[in-house]
Design a protein around this motif. Sequence first.
Motif, PDB file in Angstrom:
ATOM      1  N   ILE A  34     -27.805 -12.603   6.433  1.00  0.00           N
ATOM      2  CA  ILE A  34     -28.546 -13.540   7.286  1.00  0.00           C
ATOM      3  C   ILE A  34     -29.767 -12.852   7.885  1.00  0.00           C
ATOM      4  CG2 ILE A  34     -28.419 -14.842   9.445  1.00  0.00           C
ATOM      5  CD1 ILE A  34     -25.458 -15.420   8.690  1.00  0.00           C
ATOM      6  N   LEU A  35     -29.589 -11.628   8.355  1.00  0.00           N
ATOM      7  CA  LEU A  35     -30.704 -10.883   8.939  1.00  0.00           C
ATOM      8  C   LEU A  35     -31.795 -10.601   7.911  1.00  0.00           C
ATOM      9  CD1 LEU A  35     -31.602  -9.570  11.590  1.00  0.00           C
ATOM     10  CD2 LEU A  35     -30.496  -7.482  10.819  1.00  0.00           C
ATOM     11  N   THR A  36     -31.401 -10.282   6.691  1.00  0.00           N
ATOM     12  CA  THR A  36     -32.368 -10.037   5.628  1.00  0.00           C
ATOM     13  C   THR A  36     -33.119 -11.316   5.255  1.00  0.00           C
ATOM     14  OG1 THR A  36     -30.956  -8.279   4.764  1.00  0.00           O
ATOM     15  CG2 THR A  36     -32.640  -9.119   3.296  1.00  0.00           C
ATOM     16  N   ALA A  37     -32.407 -12.426   5.201  1.00  0.00           N
ATOM     17  CA  ALA A  37     -33.073 -13.705   4.906  1.00  0.00           C
ATOM     18  C   ALA A  37     -34.078 -14.061   5.995  1.00  0.00           C
ATOM     19  CB  ALA A  37     -32.037 -14.811   4.752  1.00  0.00           C
ATOM     20  N   LEU A  38     -33.706 -13.834   7.238  1.00  0.00           N
ATOM     21  CA  LEU A  38     -34.625 -14.117   8.333  1.00  0.00           C
ATOM     22  C   LEU A  38     -35.847 -13.208   8.307  1.00  0.00           C
ATOM     23  CD1 LEU A  38     -32.143 -14.753  11.275  1.00  0.00           C
ATOM     24  CD2 LEU A  38     -33.517 -16.432  10.031  1.00  0.00           C
ATOM     25  N   SER A  39     -35.653 -11.951   7.922  1.00  0.00           N
ATOM     26  CA  SER A  39     -36.805 -11.051   7.829  1.00  0.00           C
ATOM     27  C   SER A  39     -37.719 -11.448   6.672  1.00  0.00           C
ATOM     28  CB  SER A  39     -36.353  -9.601   7.690  1.00  0.00           C
ATOM     29  OG  SER A  39     -35.701  -9.389   6.463  1.00  0.00           O
ATOM     30  N   GLY A  40     -37.143 -11.976   5.597  1.00  0.00           N
ATOM     31  CA  GLY A  40     -37.969 -12.473   4.497  1.00  0.00           C
ATOM     32  C   GLY A  40     -38.794 -13.675   4.902  1.00  0.00           C
ATOM     33  N   VAL A  41     -38.192 -14.573   5.659  1.00  0.00           N
ATOM     34  CA  VAL A  41     -38.931 -15.742   6.166  1.00  0.00           C
ATOM     35  C   VAL A  41     -40.038 -15.296   7.115  1.00  0.00           C
ATOM     36  CG1 VAL A  41     -38.727 -17.812   7.607  1.00  0.00           C
ATOM     37  CG2 VAL A  41     -37.036 -17.359   5.833  1.00  0.00           C
ATOM     38  N   VAL A  66     -44.182 -10.654  -2.849  1.00  0.00           N
ATOM     39  CA  VAL A  66     -43.311  -9.516  -3.147  1.00  0.00           C
ATOM     40  C   VAL A  66     -42.318  -9.289  -2.013  1.00  0.00           C
ATOM     41  CG1 VAL A  66     -43.276  -7.002  -3.433  1.00  0.00           C
ATOM     42  CG2 VAL A  66     -44.880  -8.382  -4.740  1.00  0.00           C
ATOM     43  N   SER A  67     -42.794  -9.390  -0.791  1.00  0.00           N
ATOM     44  CA  SER A  67     -41.926  -9.205   0.361  1.00  0.00           C
ATOM     45  C   SER A  67     -40.840 -10.277   0.429  1.00  0.00           C
ATOM     46  CB  SER A  67     -42.770  -9.233   1.633  1.00  0.00           C
ATOM     47  OG  SER A  67     -41.971  -9.142   2.767  1.00  0.00           O
ATOM     48  N   ALA A  68     -41.206 -11.508   0.226  1.00  0.00           N
ATOM     49  CA  ALA A  68     -40.231 -12.597   0.284  1.00  0.00           C
ATOM     50  C   ALA A  68     -39.239 -12.524  -0.870  1.00  0.00           C
ATOM     51  CB  ALA A  68     -40.947 -13.936   0.282  1.00  0.00           C
ATOM     52  N   LEU A  69     -39.708 -12.203  -2.070  1.00  0.00           N
ATOM     53  CA  LEU A  69     -38.801 -12.116  -3.214  1.00  0.00           C
ATOM     54  C   LEU A  69     -37.854 -10.933  -3.110  1.00  0.00           C
ATOM     55  CD1 LEU A  69     -41.175 -13.157  -6.114  1.00  0.00           C
ATOM     56  CD2 LEU A  69     -39.265 -14.452  -5.154  1.00  0.00           C
ATOM     57  N   SER A  70     -38.329  -9.816  -2.581  1.00  0.00           N
ATOM     58  CA  SER A  70     -37.417  -8.686  -2.389  1.00  0.00           C
ATOM     59  C   SER A  70     -36.390  -9.001  -1.307  1.00  0.00           C
ATOM     60  CB  SER A  70     -38.187  -7.415  -2.063  1.00  0.00           C
ATOM     61  OG  SER A  70     -38.876  -7.535  -0.846  1.00  0.00           O
ATOM     62  N   ALA A  71     -36.768  -9.760  -0.298  1.00  0.00           N
ATOM     63  CA  ALA A  71     -35.796 -10.192   0.710  1.00  0.00           C
ATOM     64  C   ALA A  71     -34.745 -11.103   0.081  1.00  0.00           C
ATOM     65  CB  ALA A  71     -36.495 -10.894   1.863  1.00  0.00           C
ATOM     66  N   CYS A  72     -35.170 -11.971  -0.841  1.00  0.00           N
ATOM     67  CA  CYS A  72     -34.211 -12.823  -1.554  1.00  0.00           C
ATOM     68  C   CYS A  72     -33.236 -11.993  -2.374  1.00  0.00           C
ATOM     69  CB  CYS A  72     -34.941 -13.809  -2.459  1.00  0.00           C
ATOM     70  SG  CYS A  72     -35.788 -15.116  -1.587  1.00  0.00           S
ATOM     71  N   LEU A  73     -33.745 -10.985  -3.039  1.00  0.00           N
ATOM     72  CA  LEU A  73     -32.898 -10.115  -3.856  1.00  0.00           C
ATOM     73  C   LEU A  73     -31.859  -9.388  -3.007  1.00  0.00           C
ATOM     74  CD1 LEU A  73     -32.446  -8.786  -6.677  1.00  0.00           C
ATOM     75  CD2 LEU A  73     -33.992  -7.001  -5.893  1.00  0.00           C
ATOM     76  N   PHE A  74     -32.286  -8.815  -1.897  1.00  0.00           N
ATOM     77  CA  PHE A  74     -31.354  -8.097  -1.029  1.00  0.00           C
ATOM     78  C   PHE A  74     -30.405  -9.051  -0.309  1.00  0.00           C
ATOM     79  CE2 PHE A  74     -34.583  -4.679  -1.341  1.00  0.00           C
ATOM     80  CZ  PHE A  74     -33.744  -3.717  -1.875  1.00  0.00           C
ATOM     81  N   THR A  75     -30.859 -10.254   0.004  1.00  0.00           N
ATOM     82  CA  THR A  75     -29.965 -11.251   0.595  1.00  0.00           C
ATOM     83  C   THR A  75     -28.860 -11.610  -0.380  1.00  0.00           C
ATOM     84  OG1 THR A  75     -31.732 -12.139   1.964  1.00  0.00           O
ATOM     85  CG2 THR A  75     -29.846 -13.572   1.573  1.00  0.00           C
ATOM     86  N   PHE A  76     -29.214 -11.793  -1.643  1.00  0.00           N
ATOM     87  CA  PHE A  76     -28.218 -12.096  -2.670  1.00  0.00           C
ATOM     88  C   PHE A  76     -27.219 -10.959  -2.822  1.00  0.00           C
ATOM     89  CE2 PHE A  76     -26.840 -12.051  -7.147  1.00  0.00           C
ATOM     90  CZ  PHE A  76     -26.178 -13.265  -7.171  1.00  0.00           C
ATOM     91  N   ALA A  77     -27.707  -9.721  -2.849  1.00  0.00           N
ATOM     92  CA  ALA A  77     -26.815  -8.561  -2.987  1.00  0.00           C
ATOM     93  C   ALA A  77     -25.861  -8.455  -1.802  1.00  0.00           C
ATOM     94  CB  ALA A  77     -27.634  -7.283  -3.125  1.00  0.00           C
ATOM     95  N   LEU A  78     -26.368  -8.649  -0.598  1.00  0.00           N
ATOM     96  CA  LEU A  78     -25.520  -8.571   0.586  1.00  0.00           C
ATOM     97  C   LEU A  78     -24.513  -9.714   0.632  1.00  0.00           C
ATOM     98  CD1 LEU A  78     -28.209  -7.489   3.162  1.00  0.00           C
ATOM     99  CD2 LEU A  78     -26.155  -6.202   2.591  1.00  0.00           C
TER     100      LEU A  78
END
Length: 93
Positions: A34-41, A66-78
């Motif tokens: 959740i925190l990673t998704a919020l940081s991506g937004v 790039v920032s938003a897509l990497s946040a999506c990737l890490f959100t998915f992993a978490l």
Amino acid sequence: MIWAVNMQLGQILPYVDCRSTLHVSAIISLAGAILTALSGVASWSCARRLGVASAPAHTIDFARAVSALSACLFTFALAMQGVASLVLTGCER
């Protein structure tokens, strides 16, 4: 950074999870997602306003994407780590 901390806690917390029924590692993983998704937004919405005046608009848009897509990737992993912690306890009772 959130994912790295979660990986380190993933090495420690299974022992705690086996002794209790709280699923601490799953809670921390899903909170990190959740925190990673919020940081991506936040990075997606703030990049345009905080852009350097001399930088071209397409450069700022690329960095934003790039920032938003990497946040999506890490959100998915978490999120997957959190779900795996809920489903696969690995405790022998």
